[in-house]
Structures are given as structure tokens and as C-alpha cells.
Design an enzyme around this catalytic site. Structure first.
Site, PDB file in Angstrom:
ATOM      1  N   GLY A   1      39.025  47.266  50.979  1.00 19.52           N
ATOM      2  CA  GLY A   1      39.518  47.774  52.252  1.00 19.52           C
ATOM      3  C   GLY A   1      38.605  48.806  52.897  1.00 19.52           C
TER       4      GLY A   1
ATOM      5  CB  SER B   1      34.946  44.741  52.094  1.00 19.42           C
ATOM      6  OG  SER B   1      35.762  45.905  52.085  1.00 19.42           O
TER       7      SER B   1
ATOM      8  CG  HIS C   1      45.404  44.996  43.963  1.00 14.97           C
ATOM      9  ND1 HIS C   1      45.176  46.175  44.631  1.00 14.97           N
ATOM     10  CD2 HIS C   1      44.711  44.044  44.626  1.00 14.97           C
ATOM     11  CE1 HIS C   1      44.370  45.940  45.658  1.00 14.97           C
ATOM     12  NE2 HIS C   1      44.075  44.651  45.675  1.00 14.97           N
TER      13      HIS C   1
ATOM     14  CD  GLU D   1      45.562  48.096  47.887  1.00 12.13           C
ATOM     15  OE1 GLU D   1      46.553  47.362  48.061  1.00 12.13           O
ATOM     16  OE2 GLU D   1      44.509  47.981  48.553  1.00 12.13           O
TER      17      GLU D   1
ATOM     18  CD  GLU E   1      40.417  42.697  44.097  1.00  9.74           C
ATOM     19  OE1 GLU E   1      40.269  41.900  45.019  1.00  9.74           O
ATOM     20  OE2 GLU E   1      41.368  43.499  44.034  1.00  9.74           O
TER      21      GLU E   1
ATOM     22  CE  LYS F   1      44.670  44.658  50.341  1.00 11.57           C
ATOM     23  NZ  LYS F   1      43.805  45.761  50.025  1.00 11.57           N
TER      24      LYS F   1
ATOM     25  CG  ASN G   1      46.516  41.246  48.012  1.00 12.64           C
ATOM     26  OD1 ASN G   1      47.717  41.200  48.289  1.00 12.64           O
ATOM     27  ND2 ASN G   1      45.934  42.314  47.482  1.00 12.64           N
TER      28      ASN G   1
HETATM   29  C1  PEP Z   1      42.235  43.168  47.818  1.00 17.51           C
HETATM   30  O1  PEP Z   1      43.175  43.806  48.255  1.00 17.51           O
HETATM   31  O2  PEP Z   1      42.351  42.546  46.758  1.00 17.51           O
HETATM   32  C2  PEP Z   1      40.993  43.130  48.603  1.00 17.51           C
HETATM   33  C3  PEP Z   1      39.937  42.581  48.083  1.00 17.51           C
HETATM   34  O3  PEP Z   1      41.060  43.704  49.858  1.00 17.51           O
HETATM   35  P1  PEP Z   1      39.915  43.671  51.000  1.00 17.51           P
HETATM   36  O4  PEP Z   1      39.383  42.257  51.054  1.00 17.51           O
HETATM   37  O5  PEP Z   1      40.630  44.053  52.248  1.00 17.51           O
HETATM   38  O6  PEP Z   1      38.871  44.639  50.588  1.00 17.51           O
END
Ligand code: PEP
Length: 242
Positions: free
Chosen positions: A171, A203, A96, A98, A165, A12, A10
Site C-alpha cells: 500500500g 504495490s 497478512h 495488517e 509481502e 481488504k 485482496n
Molecule cells: C496486500 O494487501 O496484500 C497488498 C499487496 O496490497 P497492495 O497491492 O495495495 O500493496
């Protein structure tokens, strides 16, 4: 049951034509055929043309990070599932955290997006996950069940992909332990088919991927920050193939 793992990046709101080109070149130079795990990248909308031209005919699939629940019409700024299909997307990330937290997407809207994606022949990657406050209050299962059940009421899951998630791990550099991930994945597994791929996201880095992917109900990862660095992402894809 052995499900083919999927590692999806992803991106972003990151990238430029030049940096995308460099990242894709580096990925394609090293990715094995077959890569072990299936692999996909989800760039921002404006780069779908560039990414589709570069990746067509390669082992890397691509998708989008969001989709409108509407088919067409007066929805300024939105992008429909049929449009994504025109750019060769196989996947689209839906729900997601976010999008839920920063743009107010609720469970019903996420379910409508999921149904719209399915209707256009895309494979949704449905994200569910609890906040830290919800985890500490012992509400993890209640929250992820609510998020998933709203979708299951509206559409059949079939070969869609689920991504657990935990919001507190996205993040933040703080990853769920393999056991924490497995517990939630096993809980989610009871609501979907045994063939459904359930990815972990939050992460994940090259050094943590193998231990998480070794869990019986973890079928790959949704990777944010680490998907922007070719060496790191390739190592995660490789971990997915083992
Ligand atoms: C994500 O945005 O789906 C995600 C898992 O981000 P990160 O790996 O940076 O935590």
C-alpha cells in the site's frame, strides 16, 4: 518447473454491494477462459454470498481475508474455516501483515489459523514479510524463515500458497525490484516443495507485474489496491498468463 501462476485480489475492507457487482461484471466480461493465470478475489466476509453467487461456474475463484483458529464456540466476531467452506471459498489469506501489525496476530496464532484452514479443506495463502527496519538491519531472511517455520512445525504445506509481502511495499506504492523479490522467493523455496506457488505482494500494478512475474521463483501475485480496478487487475492477470 512451470507452476500455474495465481493472481489473487485482496479487496481488504473495501466494497459495497453495488461496487462489487460492477467490479465482478467488468472482470467477467473480459477474463479469458482459460485466463492464463488462475485468478481469485478475496472480498470482506459479508460479501462472500454475493461473490459466490456471481462467480460460481466462472474461471474466477474466491476466498476470504482471515479465518479463526477455532472450530466453533464463544468467539464473538470470529468466522470459522467450515463457515468459509459453506460459502464456497477455495482460498483464505492467513497472516497478512495488517493482521499481524494492527490486530496483534503472532506467528503461533497464524500457524493455528493455517492448520484450521487446512483442516477444513481450504487452501491457505500464507503471508510472510519483513518491515523496512528489519530489511535495513539485514534481517529479511531471518524474519521470513521464522514466520514460515512456525507454520511448518504445525502443518504440512502441501498445496498451500505462500506470499512474500515485504511490509514496506504494501500500500506504499513502493514495489520490491524483481531481483529483490526473486532473492527472497529463492530463499523461501528451499523450505517448501518445488511445486509450491510463491506469490509476490506489495504495490504490484499492471505496469510492474510482467517484470516481477518473469522471475523464476515468482508464481503470481497477491494484489491489494490494484485489484479494485477491473482494467488494472485484468492486466495483471494477463501478465500472469504470459
Ligand atoms: C496486500 O494487501 O496484500 C497488498 C499487496 O496490497 P497492495 O497491492 O495495495 O500493496
Amino acid at each position: 518447473m512451470r507452476r500455474t501462476r495465481l493472481v489473487a485480489g485482496n479487496w481488504k475492507m473495501h466494497g459495497s454491494r453495488a461496487s462489487n457487482q460492477a467490479l465482478l461484471d467488468a472482470l467477467l466480461a473480459e477474463i479469458g477462459v482459460p485466463a492464463g493465470a488462475e485468478c481469485a478475489v478475496c472480498p470482506p466476509f459479508p460479501y462472500l454470498q454475493q461473490v459466490s453467487e456471481r462467480l460460481r461456474g466462472t474461471p474466477i475463484a474466491w476466498g476470504a481475508q482471515n479465518v479463526s483458529e477455532h472450530a466453533q464456540g464463544a468467539h464473538t466476531g470470529e468466522v470459522s474455516a467450515a463457515m468459509l467452506r459453506e460459502f464456497g471459498c477455495r482460498y483464505v489469506i492467513v497472516g497478512h501483515s495488517e493482521r499481524r501489525q494492527l490486530y496483534g496476530e503472532g506467528d503461533a496464532q497464524v500457524a493455528a489459523k493455517f492448520a484450521a484452514a487446512r483442516g477444513a479443506g481450504l487452501t491457505p495463502i500464507l503471508c510472510v514479510g519483513e518491515t523496512l527496519q528489519e530489511r535495513e538491519a539485514g534481517r529479511t531472511e531471518e524474519v521470513v524463515a521464522r514466520q514460515l517455520d512456525e507454520v511448518l512445525k504445525k502443518a504440512s504445506f502441501e498445496d498451500a500458497v505462500l506470499a512474500y509481502e515485504p511490509v514496506w511495499a504494501i500500500g506504499t506504492g513502493r514495489t520490491a525490484t524483481p531481483q529483490q523479490a526473486q532473492e527472497v522467493h529463492a530463499f523461501l523455496r528451499k523450505r517448501v516443495s518445488n511445486a509450491t506457488r510463491i506469490l509476490y505482494g506489495g504495490s504490484v500494478k499492471a505496469q510492474s507485474a510482467a517484470a516481477i512475474f518473469a522471475m523464476p521463483d515468482v508464481d503470481g501475485g497477491l494484489i491489494g489496491g490494484a485489484s479494485l480496478a477491473a482494467t488494472e487487475f485484468l492486466a495483471i492477470v494477463k501478465a500472469g498468463g504470459q
